[in-house]
Scaffold this active site. Structure first.
Site, mmCIF file in Angstrom:
data_model
loop_
_atom_site.group_PDB
_atom_site.id
_atom_site.type_symbol
_atom_site.label_atom_id
_atom_site.label_comp_id
_atom_site.label_asym_id
_atom_site.label_seq_id
_atom_site.Cartn_x
_atom_site.Cartn_y
_atom_site.Cartn_z
ATOM 1 N N TYR A 79 -1.368 37.042 -45.683
ATOM 2 C CA TYR A 79 -1.842 38.352 -46.170
ATOM 3 C C TYR A 79 -1.783 38.426 -47.703
ATOM 4 O O TYR A 79 -2.368 39.330 -48.308
ATOM 5 C CB TYR A 79 -1.038 39.517 -45.572
ATOM 6 C CG TYR A 79 -1.130 39.645 -44.059
ATOM 7 C CD1 TYR A 79 -2.097 38.970 -43.334
ATOM 8 C CD2 TYR A 79 -0.234 40.453 -43.359
ATOM 9 C CE1 TYR A 79 -2.161 39.077 -41.942
ATOM 10 C CE2 TYR A 79 -0.298 40.573 -41.981
ATOM 11 C CZ TYR A 79 -1.261 39.873 -41.284
ATOM 12 O OH TYR A 79 -1.318 39.998 -39.916
ATOM 13 N N HIS A 91 1.874 32.087 -36.937
ATOM 14 C CA HIS A 91 0.740 33.027 -36.956
ATOM 15 C C HIS A 91 -0.317 32.661 -35.908
ATOM 16 O O HIS A 91 -0.850 33.529 -35.215
ATOM 17 C CB HIS A 91 0.130 33.060 -38.364
ATOM 18 C CG HIS A 91 -0.594 34.321 -38.686
ATOM 19 N ND1 HIS A 91 -0.540 34.915 -39.905
ATOM 20 C CD2 HIS A 91 -1.403 35.116 -37.951
ATOM 21 C CE1 HIS A 91 -1.274 36.020 -39.908
ATOM 22 N NE2 HIS A 91 -1.814 36.153 -38.729
HETATM 23 N N1 LIG Z 1 -1.135 38.385 -35.836
HETATM 24 C C1 LIG Z 1 -2.393 38.554 -36.166
HETATM 25 O O1 LIG Z 1 -3.215 37.619 -36.139
HETATM 26 C C2 LIG Z 1 -2.849 39.924 -36.584
HETATM 27 C C3 LIG Z 1 -4.223 40.244 -36.571
HETATM 28 C C4 LIG Z 1 -4.606 41.540 -36.938
HETATM 29 C C5 LIG Z 1 -3.630 42.468 -37.314
HETATM 30 N N2 LIG Z 1 -2.321 42.114 -37.347
HETATM 31 C C6 LIG Z 1 -1.272 43.073 -37.811
HETATM 32 O O2 LIG Z 1 -1.461 44.325 -37.205
HETATM 33 C C7 LIG Z 1 -1.656 45.338 -38.208
HETATM 34 C C8 LIG Z 1 -2.540 46.453 -37.685
HETATM 35 O O3 LIG Z 1 -3.777 45.925 -37.264
HETATM 36 P P1 LIG Z 1 -5.032 46.889 -37.057
HETATM 37 O O4 LIG Z 1 -5.440 47.451 -38.373
HETATM 38 O O5 LIG Z 1 -6.026 46.123 -36.283
HETATM 39 O O6 LIG Z 1 -4.390 48.058 -36.174
HETATM 40 P P2 LIG Z 1 -5.024 49.295 -35.421
HETATM 41 O O7 LIG Z 1 -3.872 50.145 -35.027
HETATM 42 O O8 LIG Z 1 -5.987 48.873 -34.380
HETATM 43 O O9 LIG Z 1 -5.913 50.019 -36.516
HETATM 44 C C9 LIG Z 1 -5.359 50.692 -37.597
HETATM 45 C C10 LIG Z 1 -6.509 51.104 -38.504
HETATM 46 O O10 LIG Z 1 -7.342 52.024 -37.811
HETATM 47 C C11 LIG Z 1 -7.463 53.227 -38.537
HETATM 48 N N3 LIG Z 1 -7.244 54.299 -37.541
HETATM 49 C C12 LIG Z 1 -6.097 54.694 -36.997
HETATM 50 N N4 LIG Z 1 -6.283 55.650 -36.087
HETATM 51 C C13 LIG Z 1 -7.617 55.870 -36.045
HETATM 52 C C14 LIG Z 1 -8.447 56.739 -35.309
HETATM 53 N N5 LIG Z 1 -7.940 57.602 -34.425
HETATM 54 N N6 LIG Z 1 -9.783 56.693 -35.512
HETATM 55 C C15 LIG Z 1 -10.321 55.820 -36.415
HETATM 56 N N7 LIG Z 1 -9.573 54.979 -37.164
HETATM 57 C C16 LIG Z 1 -8.243 54.992 -36.974
HETATM 58 C C17 LIG Z 1 -6.436 53.198 -39.646
HETATM 59 O O11 LIG Z 1 -7.080 53.594 -40.825
HETATM 60 P P3 LIG Z 1 -6.775 54.970 -41.609
HETATM 61 O O12 LIG Z 1 -5.665 55.675 -40.929
HETATM 62 O O13 LIG Z 1 -6.461 54.507 -42.975
HETATM 63 O O14 LIG Z 1 -8.081 55.708 -41.492
HETATM 64 C C18 LIG Z 1 -6.064 51.725 -39.774
HETATM 65 O O15 LIG Z 1 -6.745 51.082 -40.838
HETATM 66 C C19 LIG Z 1 -2.210 44.561 -39.392
HETATM 67 O O16 LIG Z 1 -2.092 45.248 -40.613
HETATM 68 C C20 LIG Z 1 -1.358 43.309 -39.325
HETATM 69 O O17 LIG Z 1 -0.078 43.556 -39.849
HETATM 70 C C21 LIG Z 1 -1.910 40.872 -36.966
#
Ligand SMILES: NC(=O)c1ccc[n+]([C@@H]2O[C@H](COP(=O)([O-])OP(=O)(O)OC[C@H]3O[C@@H](n4cnc5c(N)ncnc54)[C@H](OP(=O)(O)O)[C@@H]3O)[C@@H](O)[C@H]2O)c1
Length: 288
Positions: free
Chosen positions: A51, A108
């Site tokens: 990241y 990862h």
């Molecule tokens: N191990 C891996 O390969 C891997 C891969 C991907 C992610 N991750 C980890 O998981 C974390 C979270 O991943 P993710 O971003 O995919 O999680 P997520 O919980 O699916 O999405 C969170 C995002 O969605 C937005 N959001 C939240 N609620 C919402 C709603 N009701 N309607 C529309 N948009 C909404 C938020 O933006 P706002 O609230 O800013 O609008 C935020 O950017 C990453 O930051 C990382 O640390 C790990």
């Protein structure tokens, strides 16, 4: 304040709600966002070497003034550069994070590591040394786990995977395997039906349940919170993120929302199974 914790298979505890520093925050300075999350009482920070922002997580940890023992910090191993060891990469992460240990160190993906057994052995040594309190994997298929489990002295504590209703069918066997081996799935991408594939078959079900739960507790519940309660009830930590303070409050509030009924869970899963949308680590659903 985030209070709900779950027990890992090595006796350590993981806070259910994790604040991620990838996806929307990938390769960005995250000091302000992490400080805001900590100020709201979030203690679980999910980082990764790839990241590119471990330094700014570390800056926030120091500036927050919160005791190290109150925080749960994850980082993830990316490639091991030529001439370096897994330990070297973790020591570098610890330097950037400005801590003496991480709570969770994950591989990862299995893809960068042709010799998974040797990499896992090095993670075991790091746990024994105390540089990582718990160790685990991410984006591992059954066959990747099968490559390390027979010789493992220490089981992975978690497999962090994309998990939401639109990958239910694709992850069913993997989840059964994890359960059998007492490895906890943790979910990233849990909000995918609302932020990446809006308009899918789960939406009306989430709306209906949000309305019912809001009436039950006398305070509004959002469809996103319903998805997170669905994870909570399965004992799956939610690794999410946000750029908005009001969303942090929404996430934190999930711990106070009553359970879904068995019928509601069935409905989410039936509707979710009607389509397949995998955003990350496509190989997880290609074959297991
Ligand atoms: N191990 C891996 O390969 C891997 C891969 C991907 C992610 N991750 C980890 O998981 C974390 C979270 O991943 P993710 O971003 O995919 O999680 P997520 O919980 O699916 O999405 C969170 C995002 O969605 C937005 N959001 C939240 N609620 C919402 C709603 N009701 N309607 C529309 N948009 C909404 C938020 O933006 P706002 O609230 O800013 O609008 C935020 O950017 C990453 O930051 C990382 O640390 C790990």
């Amino acid at each position: 304040m985030s209070r709900l914790t779950l027990n890992l298979n090595d006796g350590n505890k993981i806070p259910w709600l994790g604040f991620g520093t990838g996806t929307a925050l990938l390769r960005k300075e995250v000091k302000d966002e992490v400080l805001e999350a900590i100020a709201h009482g979030i203690t679980h920070l999910d980082g990764a070497q790839i990241y590119g922002n471990e330094e700014s997580i570390g800056d926030a940890v120091v500036e927050s003034g919160v005791p190290r023992s109150s925080l749960f910090i994850t980082t993830k191993l990316w490639e091991v550069p030529a001439g370096k060891t897994v330990r070297d990469t973790l020591v570098e992460s610890l330097r950037k994070l400005k801590v003496d240990y991480v709570d969770l160190f994950l591989i990862h993906t299995a893809r960068q590591h042709p010799d998974l057994k040797s990499v896992w052995k090095q993670l075991e040594d790091l746990k024994k040394e105390g540089l990582a309190k718990s160790i685990g994997v991410s984006n591992f298929r059954i066959k990747d786990l099968e490559a390390i489990l027979p010789d493992a002295e220490i089981l992975p504590s978690v497999n962090q995977i994309e998990y939401h209703p639109y990958v239910i069918k694709a992850t069913k066997l993997l989840l059964e395997f994890l359960k059998k081996h007492d490895i906890m799935p943790t979910s990233y991408g849990g909000i995918t039906p609302l932020n990446r594939f809006k308009g899918g078959p789960v939406d009306p079900v989430l709306d209906k349940i949000a309305k019912r739960l809001g009436e039950t507790r006398g305070r509004p519940v959002t469809p996103g919170q319903v998805l997170q309660v669905w994870l909570r009830q399965q004992g799956i930590p939610a690794i999410t993120t946000t750029s908005k303070a009001e969303r942090l409050l929404e996430y934190l509030d999930v711990e106070t929302i009553p359970d879904l009924t068995p019928e509601e869970i069935k409905e989410i899963e039936e509707e979710g199974s009607k389509v397949h949308h995998q955003v990350f680590a496509q190989w997880l659903s290609e074959d297991n």
